[in-house]
Design a protein around this motif. Structure first.
Motif, short mmCIF file in Angstrom:
data_model
loop_
_atom_site.label_atom_id
_atom_site.label_comp_id
_atom_site.label_asym_id
_atom_site.label_seq_id
_atom_site.Cartn_x
_atom_site.Cartn_y
_atom_site.Cartn_z
N ILE A 158 0.86 -1.18 0.00
CA ILE A 158 0.00 0.00 0.00
C ILE A 158 0.89 1.24 0.00
N GLU A 159 0.80 1.99 -1.09
CA GLU A 159 1.69 3.14 -1.27
C GLU A 159 1.16 4.41 -0.61
N GLY A 160 -0.18 4.54 -0.57
CA GLY A 160 -0.72 5.80 -0.07
C GLY A 160 -2.16 5.69 0.36
N LEU A 161 -2.68 6.84 0.78
CA LEU A 161 -4.09 6.99 1.15
C LEU A 161 -4.70 8.08 0.28
N MET A 162 -6.00 7.97 0.02
CA MET A 162 -6.70 9.04 -0.70
C MET A 162 -8.02 9.33 -0.01
N CYS A 163 -8.52 10.56 -0.21
CA CYS A 163 -9.83 10.91 0.34
C CYS A 163 -10.51 11.93 -0.54
N ILE A 164 -11.84 12.00 -0.37
CA ILE A 164 -12.67 13.01 -1.01
C ILE A 164 -13.51 13.63 0.11
N PRO A 165 -13.13 14.78 0.64
CA PRO A 165 -13.88 15.35 1.75
C PRO A 165 -15.32 15.68 1.36
N PRO A 166 -16.22 15.77 2.34
CA PRO A 166 -17.59 16.19 2.06
C PRO A 166 -17.61 17.55 1.37
N HIS A 174 -10.14 17.38 7.09
CA HIS A 174 -10.11 16.07 6.44
C HIS A 174 -8.72 15.76 5.89
N PHE A 175 -8.09 16.76 5.29
CA PHE A 175 -6.73 16.56 4.80
C PHE A 175 -5.76 16.30 5.96
N ALA A 176 -5.97 17.02 7.07
CA ALA A 176 -5.12 16.81 8.24
C ALA A 176 -5.29 15.40 8.80
N LEU A 177 -6.53 14.93 8.82
CA LEU A 177 -6.80 13.58 9.31
C LEU A 177 -6.13 12.54 8.42
N LEU A 178 -6.22 12.73 7.11
CA LEU A 178 -5.59 11.76 6.21
C LEU A 178 -4.09 11.73 6.40
N ALA A 179 -3.47 12.90 6.59
CA ALA A 179 -2.03 12.95 6.81
C ALA A 179 -1.65 12.24 8.11
N LYS A 180 -2.47 12.42 9.13
CA LYS A 180 -2.21 11.76 10.41
C LYS A 180 -2.32 10.24 10.26
N LEU A 181 -3.32 9.78 9.53
CA LEU A 181 -3.48 8.34 9.31
C LEU A 181 -2.33 7.77 8.49
N VAL A 187 2.64 5.07 5.46
CA VAL A 187 2.55 5.21 4.02
C VAL A 187 3.01 6.62 3.64
N GLU A 188 3.63 6.73 2.48
CA GLU A 188 4.28 7.98 2.11
C GLU A 188 3.43 8.90 1.26
N LYS A 189 2.44 8.38 0.56
CA LYS A 189 1.74 9.18 -0.44
C LYS A 189 0.35 9.58 0.05
N LEU A 190 -0.04 10.79 -0.32
CA LEU A 190 -1.36 11.32 0.03
C LEU A 190 -1.99 11.90 -1.23
N SER A 191 -3.05 11.25 -1.72
CA SER A 191 -3.80 11.75 -2.86
C SER A 191 -5.01 12.49 -2.34
N MET A 192 -4.95 13.81 -2.38
CA MET A 192 -6.05 14.61 -1.84
C MET A 192 -6.00 16.00 -2.46
N GLY A 193 -7.20 16.56 -2.64
CA GLY A 193 -7.31 17.86 -3.27
C GLY A 193 -7.79 17.74 -4.69
#
Length: 219
Positions: A158-166, A174-181, A187-193
């Motif tokens: 698993i390389e990263g996490l992604m999210c789509i905030p409400p 939401h972005f802060a939560l994803l970074a914390k997780l 995991v090094e990658k964050l797909s968000m925004g």
């Protein structure tokens, strides 16, 4: 504005957001979201140097991307929409990155199909940071255990996490939560925004942003 102008504007704004956040230039990857656009509408972006694209649907992607990827082998294609189990084989064959691993059934199907095909697209776990019932994704509190299951039981990297905030909420928390997780899961990658909030996502550590309408125009 023409597509190339819009693309250059997005690139400039990404660079400015990187500087504002004190991050190295080029640390954020732009994923141009080409869903619903035909190959002829995508080629100008390729001609302008864009090589990373995102699509929502496997079947739609099969109609345009095999020929484009044959013409431009360096293209990196991301699946950023929900993956159905009956499309797993097609997704593994076509996509270089699958960002929407969102339940155990899909993770198991991917593990089996990747072994069968001998192909290993990079994987992200989708997190439902807003706990929205209509939206796919692992609940935040379950994400560490799910990532561990993927890695330890299924042998998935698993390389990263992604999210789509409400849509109606401030995306920053939401972005802060994803970074914390991501830090908790190592995991090094964050797909968000996306088009409306990618500069905010960069401030919170996004390593890739998914921008569609700001590049291709309204759908």
């Amino acid at each position: 504005m023409e597509l190339q102008e819009r693309l250059n504007d997005v690139r400039s704004r990404i660079a400015a957001a990187e500087r504002q956040a004190g991050r190295p230039a080029g640390s954020v990857q732009l994923i141009a979201v080409s869903k619903t656009f035909e190959a002829d509408a995508i080629r100008p972006a390729i001609d302008a140097g864009q090589r990373v694209f995102g699509e929502n649907r496997v079947q739609e992607s099969q109609g345009k991307w095999p020929d484009l990827k044959a013409d431009y082998p360096e293209i990196e294609l991301h699946l950023i929409g929900p993956l159905q189990s009956n499309k797993t084989a097609d997704a593994v064959a076509l996509f270089d990155v699958i960002e929407t691993v969102d339940r155990e059934k899909i993770a198991r199907a991917l593990a089996e199909e990747m072994k069968r095909q001998g192909r290993t697209p990079r994987l992200y776990v989708q997190v439902n940071t807003g706990l929205e019932p209509q939206k796919a994704g692992i609940p935040p509190q379950d994400t560490p255990d799910f990532v561990a299951l993927c890695r330890d039981q299924l042998g998935l990297s698993i390389e990263g996490l992604m999210c789509i905030p409400p849509a109606e909420e401030n995306p920053g928390p939401h972005f802060a939560l994803l970074a914390k997780l991501a830090a908790k899961c190592s995991v090094e990658k964050l797909s968000m925004g996306m088009s409306g909030d990618y500069e905010t996502a960069i401030a919170f550590g996004a390593t890739s942003v998914r921008v569609g309408s700001a590049i291709f125009g309204a759908r």
